[in-house]
Design an enzyme around this catalytic site. Sequence first.
Site, mmCIF file in Angstrom:
data_model
loop_
_atom_site.group_PDB
_atom_site.id
_atom_site.type_symbol
_atom_site.label_atom_id
_atom_site.label_comp_id
_atom_site.label_asym_id
_atom_site.label_seq_id
_atom_site.Cartn_x
_atom_site.Cartn_y
_atom_site.Cartn_z
ATOM 1 N N TYR A 88 -16.168 14.196 22.614
ATOM 2 C CA TYR A 88 -16.490 15.570 22.222
ATOM 3 C C TYR A 88 -15.582 16.560 22.917
ATOM 4 O O TYR A 88 -15.458 16.583 24.140
ATOM 5 C CB TYR A 88 -17.944 15.926 22.543
ATOM 6 C CG TYR A 88 -18.171 17.430 22.489
ATOM 7 C CD1 TYR A 88 -17.910 18.128 21.322
ATOM 8 C CD2 TYR A 88 -18.584 18.131 23.612
ATOM 9 C CE1 TYR A 88 -18.079 19.502 21.268
ATOM 10 C CE2 TYR A 88 -18.764 19.508 23.571
ATOM 11 C CZ TYR A 88 -18.502 20.187 22.391
ATOM 12 O OH TYR A 88 -18.661 21.554 22.333
ATOM 13 N N THR A 110 -10.291 -24.799 2.043
ATOM 14 C CA THR A 110 -10.723 -25.003 0.667
ATOM 15 C C THR A 110 -11.533 -26.299 0.566
ATOM 16 O O THR A 110 -11.872 -26.921 1.576
ATOM 17 C CB THR A 110 -9.506 -25.086 -0.270
ATOM 18 O OG1 THR A 110 -8.814 -26.318 -0.018
ATOM 19 C CG2 THR A 110 -8.563 -23.915 -0.055
ATOM 20 N N ASP A 157 -5.836 -12.149 -1.226
ATOM 21 C CA ASP A 157 -6.448 -11.696 -2.474
ATOM 22 C C ASP A 157 -6.867 -12.825 -3.403
ATOM 23 O O ASP A 157 -7.605 -12.599 -4.359
ATOM 24 C CB ASP A 157 -5.474 -10.783 -3.224
ATOM 25 C CG ASP A 157 -5.141 -9.517 -2.445
ATOM 26 O OD1 ASP A 157 -5.738 -9.307 -1.375
ATOM 27 O OD2 ASP A 157 -4.277 -8.747 -2.912
ATOM 28 N N ALA A 168 -6.740 -21.326 2.239
ATOM 29 C CA ALA A 168 -6.357 -20.222 1.349
ATOM 30 C C ALA A 168 -6.759 -18.895 1.991
ATOM 31 O O ALA A 168 -7.806 -18.803 2.650
ATOM 32 C CB ALA A 168 -7.010 -20.371 -0.022
ATOM 33 N N VAL A 169 -5.926 -17.873 1.797
ATOM 34 C CA VAL A 169 -6.163 -16.572 2.415
ATOM 35 C C VAL A 169 -5.742 -15.458 1.461
ATOM 36 O O VAL A 169 -4.954 -15.668 0.541
ATOM 37 C CB VAL A 169 -5.384 -16.431 3.739
ATOM 38 C CG1 VAL A 169 -5.787 -17.498 4.739
ATOM 39 C CG2 VAL A 169 -3.878 -16.465 3.506
ATOM 40 N N GLY A 194 -7.029 -2.848 -12.165
ATOM 41 C CA GLY A 194 -7.511 -3.777 -11.150
ATOM 42 C C GLY A 194 -6.640 -5.012 -11.101
ATOM 43 O O GLY A 194 -5.599 -5.105 -11.777
ATOM 44 N N CYS A 243 0.826 -1.212 0.000
ATOM 45 C CA CYS A 243 0.000 0.000 0.000
ATOM 46 C C CYS A 243 0.860 1.262 0.000
ATOM 47 O O CYS A 243 0.360 2.354 -0.323
ATOM 48 C CB CYS A 243 -0.928 0.014 1.212
ATOM 49 S SG CYS A 243 -2.186 -1.277 1.176
#
Length: 562
Positions: free
Chosen positions: A439, A277, A287, A284-285, A248, A47
């Site tokens: 606040y 799976t 993307d 599986a992990v 993408g 990122c």
Amino acid sequence: MNTPKKRILIVGGVAGGATCAARARRLCETCDILVFERGPHVSFANCGLPYFVGDVIASEAKLLVVSPEDFRNRFNIDVHTETEVTRIDRHSKTIEARDLKTGAVRQEPYDALVLATGAKPVRPPLPGIDLPGIHVLRTIPDSRKIKTATARASRALIVGGGFIGLEMAENLVGLGLEVILLELADQVLPPLDPEMAAYAAERLKSRGVCLRLGEGVSAFEKHPERGLNVLTSKGCTLSADMVILGIGVRPESALAAEAGLELGALGGIRVDEYMRTSDPAIWAVGDVVEVKNLVTGEWQLVPLAGPANRQGRVAATAILHHFDRNDDNQPPLKFDGVLGTAVCEVFGLTIACTGANEKLLRRAGMNYQMIYLHPGHHASYFPGARPIHMKLLFSKADGRILGAQAVGELDVARRIDVIATAMMQGASVFDLEDLELCYAPQFGAAKDPVNLAGMIAANHLRGDLPLADWDQLATTPALLVDVRNETEFAGSHVPNARNLPLETLRDRLHELPRDRDIWLICGVGQRAYYAFRLLAQNGFQVKVLSGGMQTYQARIRAGNRW
């Protein structure tokens, strides 16, 4: 009798794979844990890559989260970088791994296998797509190539207006390049609805980015001087020294497919809530998997680091639970799905979202309502207040929060994070209005923007605030009444609107029809609500256009032409 060590093999690092490896070690000191990474780095901050290109992050070393040596010394985990896993033999429970430096191939047995192969950038099969000067940004080596190219470039063309495309536009402008951004859709930032994305589009244009919406690429050609010609879907030819594809990503699921694992319709690996799976020894992990949308229930691809990290923890926990054959209970952690909570910054403008947008809700056939508001990020009387433009989507039936989008210069992510947290607990708009939040005038208002969003939505559901439909503005027979003052009205107003300032409204009730609907509008919605309460109690048929002129102008920028 010694029990054989269990072997956990993980294919891929970065967020999901690296997290899975580290948690597996924390849960099992005796397991053999091996990570195979095709690239040169096992754990890095992808990122941060646009900001490394733009010299915001000066050192490449800052992008490296954990090195192979750290994995070895801290966790006793063997990391094999520049090693590609080419085959899975599910019958013998082995993988085939090839050393990319030497070409040597070896077999490695496993008791549990985790696929964290990630996703790869989309490179559509366009003429000239492989010409020199056309880049993607996914890895540190990618960022090095782009960084080198910027040193001898004066004009860059970016294809795609998603998060990466916008972040790259900002960083390239910061380096002094002329930037053209092409986006095939009619808006940037697909996770947002068009009128919310319009704020980002305006900021891009105000900073000199040539933004071309509704226009894609049809081909690339060599340019005799600039390097590349980009032929567009509208018949234009644009020249550039370099091109960055930000269209993408798609799951790197070929290894899983060749092993016969179940894939979803979107091409990602299909997993259960424990990240297992269709093979009971393979997880599986990240993307590479498809995940459930928590709002609509649809399968989605969500390439975000946060969900990938959570999935890595879940998978490691499930694996060690699987090894303990004496425990018949389900693993203590599970992954139910995603909201798609995301944020980016473009030239000082923060854009954040969570949950579903209108496109997703319509596709899922859900009955929803939306409201807009434009409060200050902190108390208006304290210096420096900046507006936050917010959109809240909720169920008409019970007020359950379905999604939220916000754009502004300050404290935007905090508001979306609060709403995302509420959504994970199944909260409704009635819960938002009751939240007790921090606040002090420099941080917020006594009625925080999150509270205000809940109050407006809850008022609507209680019948205290009927809302007019923006999409019917062009065809409604209702009388449109603008309750701003005369100066504001003269500056800009909705065509055919009549100006009756709120301050004079009580004395002019006789001017309004009692046999016709009245739609009210003001600057951001507050005065129109006051006017509604006044008129409704005097027997008039009244509705409010949510978000007022601020929303009207955003919808105009997004392409509404009433």
